[in-house]
Scaffold this active site. Structure first.
Site, PDB file in Angstrom:
ATOM      1  N   ASP A  48       0.844  -1.192   0.000  1.00  0.00           N
ATOM      2  CA  ASP A  48       0.000   0.000   0.000  1.00  0.00           C
ATOM      3  C   ASP A  48       0.882   1.246   0.000  1.00  0.00           C
ATOM      4  O   ASP A  48       2.028   1.202   0.445  1.00  0.00           O
ATOM      5  CB  ASP A  48      -0.851   0.064   1.273  1.00  0.00           C
ATOM      6  CG  ASP A  48      -1.849  -1.068   1.377  1.00  0.00           C
ATOM      7  OD1 ASP A  48      -2.000  -1.826   0.416  1.00  0.00           O
ATOM      8  OD2 ASP A  48      -2.473  -1.169   2.440  1.00  0.00           O
ATOM      9  N   ASP A  50       0.935   4.734   1.815  1.00  0.00           N
ATOM     10  CA  ASP A  50       0.342   5.445   2.944  1.00  0.00           C
ATOM     11  C   ASP A  50       0.659   6.929   2.827  1.00  0.00           C
ATOM     12  O   ASP A  50       1.834   7.309   2.738  1.00  0.00           O
ATOM     13  CB  ASP A  50       0.900   4.901   4.263  1.00  0.00           C
ATOM     14  CG  ASP A  50       0.576   3.433   4.455  1.00  0.00           C
ATOM     15  OD1 ASP A  50      -0.600   3.076   4.313  1.00  0.00           O
ATOM     16  OD2 ASP A  50       1.498   2.647   4.749  1.00  0.00           O
ATOM     17  N   GLU A  71     -11.895   8.968  -3.575  1.00  0.00           N
ATOM     18  CA  GLU A  71     -12.732   8.469  -4.662  1.00  0.00           C
ATOM     19  C   GLU A  71     -11.978   8.507  -5.987  1.00  0.00           C
ATOM     20  O   GLU A  71     -12.014   7.549  -6.774  1.00  0.00           O
ATOM     21  CB  GLU A  71     -14.013   9.304  -4.759  1.00  0.00           C
ATOM     22  CG  GLU A  71     -14.993   8.797  -5.771  1.00  0.00           C
ATOM     23  CD  GLU A  71     -16.286   9.599  -5.768  1.00  0.00           C
ATOM     24  OE1 GLU A  71     -16.764   9.936  -6.863  1.00  0.00           O
ATOM     25  OE2 GLU A  71     -16.803   9.887  -4.668  1.00  0.00           O
ATOM     26  N   GLU A  75     -10.749   5.363  -8.597  1.00  0.00           N
ATOM     27  CA  GLU A  75     -11.095   5.367 -10.019  1.00  0.00           C
ATOM     28  C   GLU A  75      -9.876   5.513 -10.937  1.00  0.00           C
ATOM     29  O   GLU A  75     -10.003   5.358 -12.143  1.00  0.00           O
ATOM     30  CB  GLU A  75     -12.094   6.487 -10.297  1.00  0.00           C
ATOM     31  CG  GLU A  75     -13.423   6.270  -9.608  1.00  0.00           C
ATOM     32  CD  GLU A  75     -14.374   7.452  -9.747  1.00  0.00           C
ATOM     33  OE1 GLU A  75     -14.022   8.433 -10.443  1.00  0.00           O
ATOM     34  OE2 GLU A  75     -15.462   7.391  -9.153  1.00  0.00           O
TER      35      GLU A  75
END
Length: 107
Positions: A48, A50, A71, A75
């Protein structure tokens, strides 16, 4: 506070460009730091990313635009999970942990 060289961020250039464009669009006034595995040699391809968002005019105030950024990241074409947290909503003990090592991504 050990601020690391930007090259310490293990993120391919094409994804870094997408990330920077989204940060500038959704958090133009914020300072954004990367911390965790992606700035150490302990990362792997699927680690990930961070990020912590800081309001440079007042670190105790939350930054606007984080939800929209999250969001947009989902996407986007960035193929890893990007976790975004707000400095103002984190406990001081976590501030200290992030300050051990970070890379300024925007700011």
């Amino acid at each position: 506070m050990p601020k690391l060289d930007p090259s310490a961020l293990h993120l391919p250039a094409r994804y870094r460009q997408i990330l920077l464009a989204l940060l500038r669009q959704h958090l133009p006034q914020a300072e954004v730091w990367a911390y965790g595995n992606r700035i150490t040699d302990d990362y792997y391809e699927a680690s990930d990313l961070d990020l912590v968002v800081r309001n440079p005019s007042d670190l105790s105030q939350a930054s606007d635009g984080i939800l929209d950024l999250q969001e947009a990241l989902v996407e986007s074409d960035i193929p890893i999970l990007v976790q975004v947290v707000d400095w103002a909503r984190l406990p001081g003990s976590f501030h200290a942990e992030i300050e051990i090592g970070y890379v300024v991504v925007l700011g």
